[in-house]
Design a protein around this motif. Sequence first.
Motif, PDB file in Angstrom:
ATOM      1  N   SER A   1     -10.138   0.614   0.907  1.00  0.00           N
ATOM      2  CA  SER A   1      -9.106  -0.104   0.140  1.00  0.00           C
ATOM      3  C   SER A   1      -8.739  -1.439   0.780  1.00  0.00           C
TER       4      SER A   1
ATOM      5  N   TYR B   1       0.847  -1.195   0.000  1.00  0.00           N
ATOM      6  CA  TYR B   1       0.000   0.000   0.000  1.00  0.00           C
ATOM      7  C   TYR B   1       0.880   1.242   0.000  1.00  0.00           C
TER       8      TYR B   1
ATOM      9  N   ARG C   1      -6.608  -0.223  11.874  1.00  0.00           N
ATOM     10  CA  ARG C   1      -5.932   1.059  11.682  1.00  0.00           C
ATOM     11  C   ARG C   1      -4.772   1.222  12.664  1.00  0.00           C
TER      12      ARG C   1
ATOM     13  N   GLU D   1       1.560   5.157   1.101  1.00  0.00           N
ATOM     14  CA  GLU D   1       1.290   5.880   2.345  1.00  0.00           C
ATOM     15  C   GLU D   1      -0.054   6.597   2.261  1.00  0.00           C
ATOM     16  N   GLY D   2      -0.839   6.479   3.334  1.00  0.00           N
ATOM     17  CA  GLY D   2      -2.108   7.162   3.410  1.00  0.00           C
ATOM     18  C   GLY D   2      -3.222   6.553   2.587  1.00  0.00           C
ATOM     19  N   LYS D   3      -3.021   5.320   2.086  1.00  0.00           N
ATOM     20  CA  LYS D   3      -4.033   4.684   1.239  1.00  0.00           C
ATOM     21  C   LYS D   3      -4.730   3.506   1.925  1.00  0.00           C
ATOM     22  N   TYR D   4      -4.243   3.061   3.075  1.00  0.00           N
ATOM     23  CA  TYR D   4      -4.836   1.891   3.726  1.00  0.00           C
ATOM     24  C   TYR D   4      -6.088   2.306   4.485  1.00  0.00           C
ATOM     25  N   CYS D   5      -7.254   1.867   3.999  1.00  0.00           N
ATOM     26  CA  CYS D   5      -8.536   2.280   4.573  1.00  0.00           C
ATOM     27  C   CYS D   5      -9.419   1.046   4.774  1.00  0.00           C
TER      28      CYS D   5
ATOM     29  N   ALA E   1      -5.050   5.684   5.928  1.00  0.00           N
ATOM     30  CA  ALA E   1      -5.709   6.900   5.470  1.00  0.00           C
ATOM     31  C   ALA E   1      -6.487   7.535   6.608  1.00  0.00           C
TER      32      ALA E   1
ATOM     33  N   LYS F   1       0.864   3.302   7.628  1.00  0.00           N
ATOM     34  CA  LYS F   1       0.350   4.675   7.572  1.00  0.00           C
ATOM     35  C   LYS F   1      -1.019   4.726   6.904  1.00  0.00           C
TER      36      LYS F   1
ATOM     37  N   CYS G   1     -12.363   8.061   4.279  1.00  0.00           N
ATOM     38  CA  CYS G   1     -11.497   7.643   3.171  1.00  0.00           C
ATOM     39  C   CYS G   1     -12.211   6.641   2.272  1.00  0.00           C
ATOM     40  N   TRP G   2     -11.610   6.434   1.115  1.00  0.00           N
ATOM     41  CA  TRP G   2     -12.120   5.469   0.146  1.00  0.00           C
ATOM     42  C   TRP G   2     -11.639   4.080   0.544  1.00  0.00           C
TER      43      TRP G   2
END
Length: 278
Positions: A95, A52, A77, A54-58, A88, A86, A92-93
């Motif tokens: 993922s 993933y 999280r 950074e900032g995309k794991y949701c 999101a 790290k 968030c969308w």
Amino acid sequence: MFTLFAAAILSIVPGDAQDPIVVTGTMSFEERIDDYVSTLSAVESFSPMSRYEEGKYCPRVIGLSPATNAAIEQRMRTVADAIGVKPAGEDCWTSALVVIAEDRAAMFETFKKEHGRYFRTLSRDPIDYHGMEDDVLSWSILARIDRNGGVLPRGRNGPARVEVPTGMTRTQAATREVVAMSVVLVDIDAITGLSTTQVADMALMRTLIDGDPARLANPDSILAVTDAVEGESAPASLTQWDFAYLKARYASEPWLLGRSQRAQIRGDMRRTLLPQGD
């Protein structure tokens, strides 16, 4: 879009998603590290391992009560942040989708029929499904990006051509795969009686690895929690092996070729797991 998922009733042991992360497990022999890393790390000769950005794991969990879904999401999280993924922000969308159903096999067919986009990779490469005959099934949707973060389309003759940046070494790649979406389908019977922490950590592992958990010989993993026989002890959370692996995987240099990354992960795990002087 998710109206087809009815909230299921699960006799799940309450757990506090804000509890400190407790790493459980015992030490093992160094040679088991090689098997563990090789099994959970899909490696190609020309490409880094997928991960993933950074900032995309949701994470999003569906199928239990709203409170339990939220507790599992929060735990995922918290652990993701601790190992360097790290996550999101809250709004968030999705993922990393975890779906818990009364009939996992039937849910897979329904899900595939009604949500076809979860079965097509952006690179048009075939999807690797892990656990097609098991109570837990997982897979990832990948995209290939260049050094500028642009998504590369795949033509009839393979991946698009890219310019090789100057200064790149022979152990580095010009492109790499990133995880756009992970999906975990879980049969409710497989997690009945487990704590929210156990369910969350098992799901988290499934979303962050790309090898087949069924081939893992090392029992010191939360991945084995759904296979525990009644009366046997099961990991209460991520084990030392799990935590060390995930942390090392996301600490590795993202543009290194997969074999070099895997060697880096092995080295980090040895330093973490083996006693001083061994």
